[in-house]
Each structure stands twice: as C-alpha cells, then as structure tokens.
Design a protein around this motif. Structure first.
Motif, PDB file in Angstrom:
ATOM      1  N   GLN A  43     -21.898  -3.663  -8.810  1.00  0.00           N
ATOM      2  CA  GLN A  43     -23.232  -4.428  -8.745  1.00  0.00           C
ATOM      3  C   GLN A  43     -23.590  -4.573  -7.173  1.00  0.00           C
ATOM      4  O   GLN A  43     -24.978  -4.203  -7.108  1.00  0.00           O
ATOM      5  CB  GLN A  43     -23.007  -5.842  -9.314  1.00  0.00           C
ATOM      6  N   TYR A  44     -22.940  -4.635  -6.126  1.00  0.00           N
ATOM      7  CA  TYR A  44     -23.394  -4.711  -4.942  1.00  0.00           C
ATOM      8  C   TYR A  44     -24.028  -3.244  -4.492  1.00  0.00           C
ATOM      9  O   TYR A  44     -25.017  -3.166  -3.645  1.00  0.00           O
ATOM     10  CB  TYR A  44     -22.099  -4.955  -3.815  1.00  0.00           C
ATOM     11  N   VAL A  45     -23.321  -2.271  -4.843  1.00  0.00           N
ATOM     12  CA  VAL A  45     -23.682  -0.731  -4.519  1.00  0.00           C
ATOM     13  C   VAL A  45     -25.056  -0.427  -5.245  1.00  0.00           C
ATOM     14  O   VAL A  45     -25.713  -0.022  -4.509  1.00  0.00           O
ATOM     15  CB  VAL A  45     -22.632   0.279  -4.746  1.00  0.00           C
ATOM     16  N   GLU A  46     -25.331  -0.965  -6.331  1.00  0.00           N
ATOM     17  CA  GLU A  46     -26.389  -0.787  -7.086  1.00  0.00           C
ATOM     18  C   GLU A  46     -27.514  -1.467  -6.384  1.00  0.00           C
ATOM     19  O   GLU A  46     -28.856  -1.039  -6.285  1.00  0.00           O
ATOM     20  CB  GLU A  46     -26.214  -1.371  -8.633  1.00  0.00           C
ATOM     21  N   LEU A  47     -27.363  -2.572  -6.119  1.00  0.00           N
ATOM     22  CA  LEU A  47     -28.248  -3.287  -5.305  1.00  0.00           C
ATOM     23  C   LEU A  47     -28.901  -2.829  -4.084  1.00  0.00           C
ATOM     24  O   LEU A  47     -30.053  -2.743  -3.536  1.00  0.00           O
ATOM     25  CB  LEU A  47     -27.865  -4.925  -5.181  1.00  0.00           C
ATOM     26  N   CYS A  48     -27.908  -2.329  -3.263  1.00  0.00           N
ATOM     27  CA  CYS A  48     -28.205  -1.516  -2.016  1.00  0.00           C
ATOM     28  C   CYS A  48     -28.883  -0.076  -2.327  1.00  0.00           C
ATOM     29  O   CYS A  48     -29.870   0.046  -1.510  1.00  0.00           O
ATOM     30  CB  CYS A  48     -26.716  -0.980  -1.511  1.00  0.00           C
ATOM     31  N   ALA A  87     -16.754   5.022   4.779  1.00  0.00           N
ATOM     32  CA  ALA A  87     -15.266   4.824   4.896  1.00  0.00           C
ATOM     33  C   ALA A  87     -15.177   3.679   3.486  1.00  0.00           C
ATOM     34  O   ALA A  87     -13.894   3.585   3.083  1.00  0.00           O
ATOM     35  CB  ALA A  87     -14.839   3.917   6.079  1.00  0.00           C
ATOM     36  N   TYR A  88     -16.054   2.902   3.092  1.00  0.00           N
ATOM     37  CA  TYR A  88     -16.023   1.888   1.948  1.00  0.00           C
ATOM     38  C   TYR A  88     -16.182   2.647   0.772  1.00  0.00           C
ATOM     39  O   TYR A  88     -16.617   1.639  -0.281  1.00  0.00           O
ATOM     40  CB  TYR A  88     -16.532   0.587   2.326  1.00  0.00           C
ATOM     41  N   ASN A  89     -16.472   3.841   0.511  1.00  0.00           N
ATOM     42  CA  ASN A  89     -16.855   4.578  -0.628  1.00  0.00           C
ATOM     43  C   ASN A  89     -15.370   4.543  -1.486  1.00  0.00           C
ATOM     44  O   ASN A  89     -14.647   5.645  -1.192  1.00  0.00           O
ATOM     45  CB  ASN A  89     -17.470   5.889  -0.612  1.00  0.00           C
ATOM     46  N   ARG A  90     -15.292   3.623  -2.341  1.00  0.00           N
ATOM     47  CA  ARG A  90     -14.093   3.611  -3.069  1.00  0.00           C
ATOM     48  C   ARG A  90     -14.180   4.448  -4.441  1.00  0.00           C
ATOM     49  O   ARG A  90     -12.866   4.496  -5.068  1.00  0.00           O
ATOM     50  CB  ARG A  90     -13.515   2.121  -3.544  1.00  0.00           C
ATOM     51  N   TRP A  91     -14.971   5.262  -4.571  1.00  0.00           N
ATOM     52  CA  TRP A  91     -15.127   6.122  -5.787  1.00  0.00           C
ATOM     53  C   TRP A  91     -14.807   7.448  -5.497  1.00  0.00           C
ATOM     54  O   TRP A  91     -15.386   7.965  -4.462  1.00  0.00           O
ATOM     55  CB  TRP A  91     -16.343   5.986  -6.572  1.00  0.00           C
ATOM     56  N   PRO A 123      -5.378  -3.570  -6.492  1.00  0.00           N
ATOM     57  CA  PRO A 123      -6.660  -4.301  -6.664  1.00  0.00           C
ATOM     58  C   PRO A 123      -6.879  -5.297  -5.672  1.00  0.00           C
ATOM     59  O   PRO A 123      -6.044  -6.046  -5.376  1.00  0.00           O
ATOM     60  CB  PRO A 123      -6.325  -4.769  -8.138  1.00  0.00           C
ATOM     61  N   ASP A 124      -7.826  -5.241  -5.139  1.00  0.00           N
ATOM     62  CA  ASP A 124      -8.360  -6.356  -3.996  1.00  0.00           C
ATOM     63  C   ASP A 124      -8.267  -7.886  -4.534  1.00  0.00           C
ATOM     64  O   ASP A 124      -8.745  -8.027  -5.396  1.00  0.00           O
ATOM     65  CB  ASP A 124      -9.553  -6.164  -3.507  1.00  0.00           C
ATOM     66  N   PRO A 125      -7.339  -8.756  -3.822  1.00  0.00           N
ATOM     67  CA  PRO A 125      -7.126  -9.918  -4.319  1.00  0.00           C
ATOM     68  C   PRO A 125      -8.527 -10.789  -4.162  1.00  0.00           C
ATOM     69  O   PRO A 125      -8.734 -12.018  -4.789  1.00  0.00           O
ATOM     70  CB  PRO A 125      -6.110 -10.774  -3.633  1.00  0.00           C
ATOM     71  N   GLY A 126      -9.438 -10.422  -3.140  1.00  0.00           N
ATOM     72  CA  GLY A 126     -10.650 -11.310  -2.908  1.00  0.00           C
ATOM     73  C   GLY A 126     -10.620 -12.011  -1.578  1.00  0.00           C
ATOM     74  O   GLY A 126      -9.431 -12.543  -1.520  1.00  0.00           O
ATOM     75  N   TRP A 127     -11.623 -12.107  -1.095  1.00  0.00           N
ATOM     76  CA  TRP A 127     -11.738 -12.820   0.341  1.00  0.00           C
ATOM     77  C   TRP A 127     -11.481 -14.411   0.203  1.00  0.00           C
ATOM     78  O   TRP A 127     -10.504 -14.954   1.026  1.00  0.00           O
ATOM     79  CB  TRP A 127     -12.895 -12.852   1.086  1.00  0.00           C
ATOM     80  N   ARG A 128     -11.885 -14.998  -0.794  1.00  0.00           N
ATOM     81  CA  ARG A 128     -11.907 -16.439  -1.164  1.00  0.00           C
ATOM     82  C   ARG A 128     -10.261 -16.728  -1.405  1.00  0.00           C
ATOM     83  O   ARG A 128      -9.934 -17.737  -1.041  1.00  0.00           O
ATOM     84  CB  ARG A 128     -12.912 -16.843  -2.147  1.00  0.00           C
ATOM     85  N   PRO A 223     -19.770  -8.631   2.444  1.00  0.00           N
ATOM     86  CA  PRO A 223     -19.775  -7.617   1.203  1.00  0.00           C
ATOM     87  C   PRO A 223     -18.547  -7.272   0.412  1.00  0.00           C
ATOM     88  O   PRO A 223     -17.315  -7.178   1.169  1.00  0.00           O
ATOM     89  CB  PRO A 223     -20.409  -6.434   1.726  1.00  0.00           C
ATOM     90  N   VAL A 224     -18.717  -7.485  -0.975  1.00  0.00           N
ATOM     91  CA  VAL A 224     -17.517  -7.354  -1.745  1.00  0.00           C
ATOM     92  C   VAL A 224     -17.011  -5.972  -1.668  1.00  0.00           C
ATOM     93  O   VAL A 224     -15.635  -5.508  -2.087  1.00  0.00           O
ATOM     94  CB  VAL A 224     -18.073  -7.632  -3.030  1.00  0.00           C
ATOM     95  N   ILE A 225     -17.502  -4.959  -1.088  1.00  0.00           N
ATOM     96  CA  ILE A 225     -16.962  -3.502  -0.957  1.00  0.00           C
ATOM     97  C   ILE A 225     -15.920  -3.671   0.181  1.00  0.00           C
ATOM     98  O   ILE A 225     -15.149  -2.670   0.399  1.00  0.00           O
ATOM     99  CB  ILE A 225     -17.979  -2.483  -0.745  1.00  0.00           C
ATOM    100  N   TYR A 226     -15.841  -4.407   1.045  1.00  0.00           N
ATOM    101  CA  TYR A 226     -15.080  -4.501   2.323  1.00  0.00           C
ATOM    102  C   TYR A 226     -13.609  -5.062   1.782  1.00  0.00           C
ATOM    103  O   TYR A 226     -13.531  -6.413   1.461  1.00  0.00           O
ATOM    104  CB  TYR A 226     -15.808  -5.442   3.423  1.00  0.00           C
TER     105      TYR A 226
END
Length: 234
Positions: A43-48, A87-91, A123-128, A223-226
């Motif tokens: 969703q973040y990449v789509e909005l960018c 560097a943050y293109n995970r696909w 899988p990324d655990p998330g910053w929070r 950003p969630v992609i980091y």
C-alpha cells in the motif's frame, strides 16, 4: 497554607526484632492507541507511485511518447527521480513491473511480484513491536526495627526494578538506611542516621539526534518499507 512536617522513621523502645516486608508489582504499558499508520508495504509503494504520477501531471512537463503512469513506474525505486531508495525494493522483479498503470495497484494473479530471498524467510516484526513492550515493575522493601529502654534502631533495605514501556528505558535502584538512637545519660543522647542510594538509568536513543531520535515519533514517521533488521540476501 499548611505546614509540612518531615519526620524520620525510628525504632520503638521495648520492641525487639520487628520485621516488615512490602512487595509491589506493576506493569508499564500504553493504554491510549498510537496514530494509525500504513502497515502494508504494498500500500505504501502504491501511494508513492500515485504521488509521483500526480506530480508529473501537475508539472505538465514533456514526457515524449511515455505517459505519466509509465514514467512513475520506471522511476518508482529511483531516488534521483524523486522515487524510493532502490535498496528497499523487496520484490524480485523490475520496479516497472510492480504497479498496474490501469489500476494504480500491484499486479495480481500470475503477474503478482514475489519477494526477494531474505524477506520471505525473515518476516519483519514491525517498528512498534520492536521499540515498545509491556514493562514489569517490582518494588521490594524490608524494614527491621526495635529497641530497648536506651537504644532504638530502624533499618530498611529497598530495591526497585522498573522496566519502561520504551525498550531500553530501564531504571534500577537500591536503597539502604540505618537510624540508631542511644540515650547514654539523662543529659546525653546520640543519634546515627545513614542513607545510601545507588541507581542506574538507561536512556534509549539513536546516534545523530533529531526528530528520529524519539521512538514515539519514529514509529509514526518511519515508512513501512524500511525493515527493522538488515536483510540477508543469501
């Protein structure tokens, strides 16, 4: 408009070996919800992509034979063209093949992009989840008091271990106190009062300072992609 009277705890004459133990347990947590943020990398990449396309339309610059959608897709992970850091293109596909220009969304079905090695296994655990927790707090205190007709004593030992809601904001404290009164003569009285305190406080933070040094602000702006952890491509 009152009077504050501070007194020192003392032992009681005629009382031998009174021992009191006080233990308190608590938890540090956040009850109020944080701001809602984008948690889906797609969703973040789509909005960018949408923002880049709209900017190209507003600038109304010559794009040759290419449409704003095509240019936005080609530069989606090109920081020099106002895109995202490569560097943050995970696909594991060409950035131009991520977004369907007709829908502005990720390709689906057989054309859906796959994740690169490392993003699949970890899988990324998330910053929070990586910055905050439910911290435990333990406060224990032991007091020993007593005395005779001439001598009274009061001794206390305390230990506090306080885990903060913010990981790394721990506080530990040890306290000891001794108070002894002795009536040597009717006209001579002696008193010994000693206090000792030792504490360790951990303050979390990152190098460099600034707004991102504040974890409460960081989780709302990062950003969630980091990813939280560095990706291992092997």
């Amino acid at each position: 408009n009152g009077v504050i009277l501070i007194t020192t705890k003392k032992g009681t004459s005629g009382e031998t070996g009174r021992i009191e133990v006080d233990v308190k347990y608590g938890a540090n947590m956040r009850l109020l919800p944080l701001h809602k943020t984008i948690t889906d990398p797609q969703q973040y990449v789509e909005l960018c992509w949408e923002g880049m396309r709209n900017q190209l339309i507003l600038e109304n610059t010559s794009l040759g034979s290419r449409s704003p959608e095509e240019v936005a897709s080609a530069n989606l992970f090109n920081a020099n063209a106002k895109g995202l850091p490569a560097a943050y293109n995970r696909w594991d596909v060409n950035p131009a093949d991520l977004i369907n220009p007709e829908t502005g969304k990720f390709y689906t079905g057989q054309d859906a992009p796959t994740l690169k090695q490392g993003y699949i296994d970890n899988p990324d655990p998330g910053w929070r989840e990586s910055i905050f927790r439910t911290g435990q707090s333990i406060d224990a205190k032991v007091t020993i008091s007593g005395g005779s007709d001439k001598t009274t004593y009061f001794t206390s030992f305390g230990y506090l271990k306080d885990q903060g809601y913010y990981i790394g904001s721990d506080y530990n404290r040890f306290q000891a106190r001794v108070n002894v009164d002795h009536q040597a003569k009717k006209w001579l009285k002696g008193n010994m009062n000693m206090n000792y305190s030792y504490s360790i406080f951990d303050a979390p933070g990152q190098e460099g300072g600034g707004a991102m040094n504040n974890g409460f602000m960081y989780v709302n702006q990062c950003p969630v992609i980091y990813p939280v952890y560095l990706r291992d491509p092997y």
